[in-house]
Design an enzyme around this catalytic site. Sequence first.
Site, short mmCIF file in Angstrom:
data_model
loop_
_atom_site.label_atom_id
_atom_site.label_comp_id
_atom_site.label_asym_id
_atom_site.label_seq_id
_atom_site.Cartn_x
_atom_site.Cartn_y
_atom_site.Cartn_z
N GLY A 17 -1.12 4.11 7.14
CA GLY A 17 -2.26 3.56 7.94
C GLY A 17 -2.45 2.11 7.65
N GLY A 34 6.27 -0.50 -0.08
CA GLY A 34 6.94 0.51 0.04
C GLY A 34 7.52 0.70 1.53
N GLU A 45 -0.06 -4.97 6.21
CA GLU A 45 0.98 -4.94 5.63
C GLU A 45 2.10 -5.93 6.49
OE1 GLU A 45 1.71 -0.62 3.73
OE2 GLU A 45 2.01 -0.70 5.66
N ASP A 70 8.72 3.84 4.70
CA ASP A 70 8.73 5.18 5.21
C ASP A 70 10.16 5.49 5.68
OD1 ASP A 70 6.02 5.97 4.67
OD2 ASP A 70 5.47 4.34 6.44
N THR A 103 0.76 -1.15 0.08
CA THR A 103 0.17 -0.06 -0.13
C THR A 103 0.88 1.32 0.12
OG1 THR A 103 -1.75 -1.23 1.28
CG2 THR A 103 -1.69 1.29 1.37
N SER A 140 2.30 5.27 -2.07
CA SER A 140 2.42 5.61 -3.52
C SER A 140 3.52 4.96 -4.12
CB SER A 140 3.17 7.14 -3.25
OG SER A 140 4.30 7.16 -2.39
N LYS A 192 14.30 7.82 1.60
CA LYS A 192 13.80 6.89 2.69
C LYS A 192 14.87 6.59 3.53
CE LYS A 192 9.67 7.83 1.39
NZ LYS A 192 8.66 6.94 0.81
#
Length: 230
Positions: free
Chosen positions: A101, A85, A106, A87, A28, A30, A124
Amino acid sequence: MANEDKKRAAAEAALELVRDGMTLGLGTGSTARWFVAGVGERVASGRLRDLACVPTSKATAEQATAAGLRLVELPAAGVDLAVDGMDELAPSLDAIKGLGGALLREKIVAAAAATFVLVGDDTKLVSRLGEKALVPVEVVPFGMRRTVEVLAGLCDEVEPRTEGSDLFVTDNGNHVVDCRPRPGFDAEELQAELKSVAGVVEHGLFLGMADIAFVAGENGVGRYGRGERA
């Protein structure tokens, strides 16, 4: 290279790991959206066949369905490959995830993957976790004020996530508390402390889970395996 181009490049590198007949975990966010789009394009063109896909959020499920992918519940045997992905990504491939969220689903899918792959751009990268990102913690609504108070005793700052004037609600009907760890914190210790709190469902520390990371920068995409420096 623009950031969005980097995200796409990292996701496309991960596409090369997908084989016919796989059960895939679809992340989930971008960067993961580029991976889902790429899988959909390859299925539509016939380059990939017989895939079964496990989405990690309602948003990903909607995108995958629109792309013509076949969705299934997470099998008891898990998935062959999960791509998501991040962060933050530390040199050890430990990561912080879940600012979108979807951290609970995940992590469930990542833990069930024979191979778990992280994709993202070089913004990142951090030398140690917590340099940029907060640690999201999913909590049940019941007793939330008490849960937040306990979390405040473990971290420097805690803030229940909001969406407009309301508390943010996850796909699981829970809330998220964003936590800023204390300087110099030990990620393994914090992981254990967070999991010990009654009311905490899951946290966004993904420690020792990733097998491979594809990170895109100005000079292209780097591939990093567990035990290598990202």
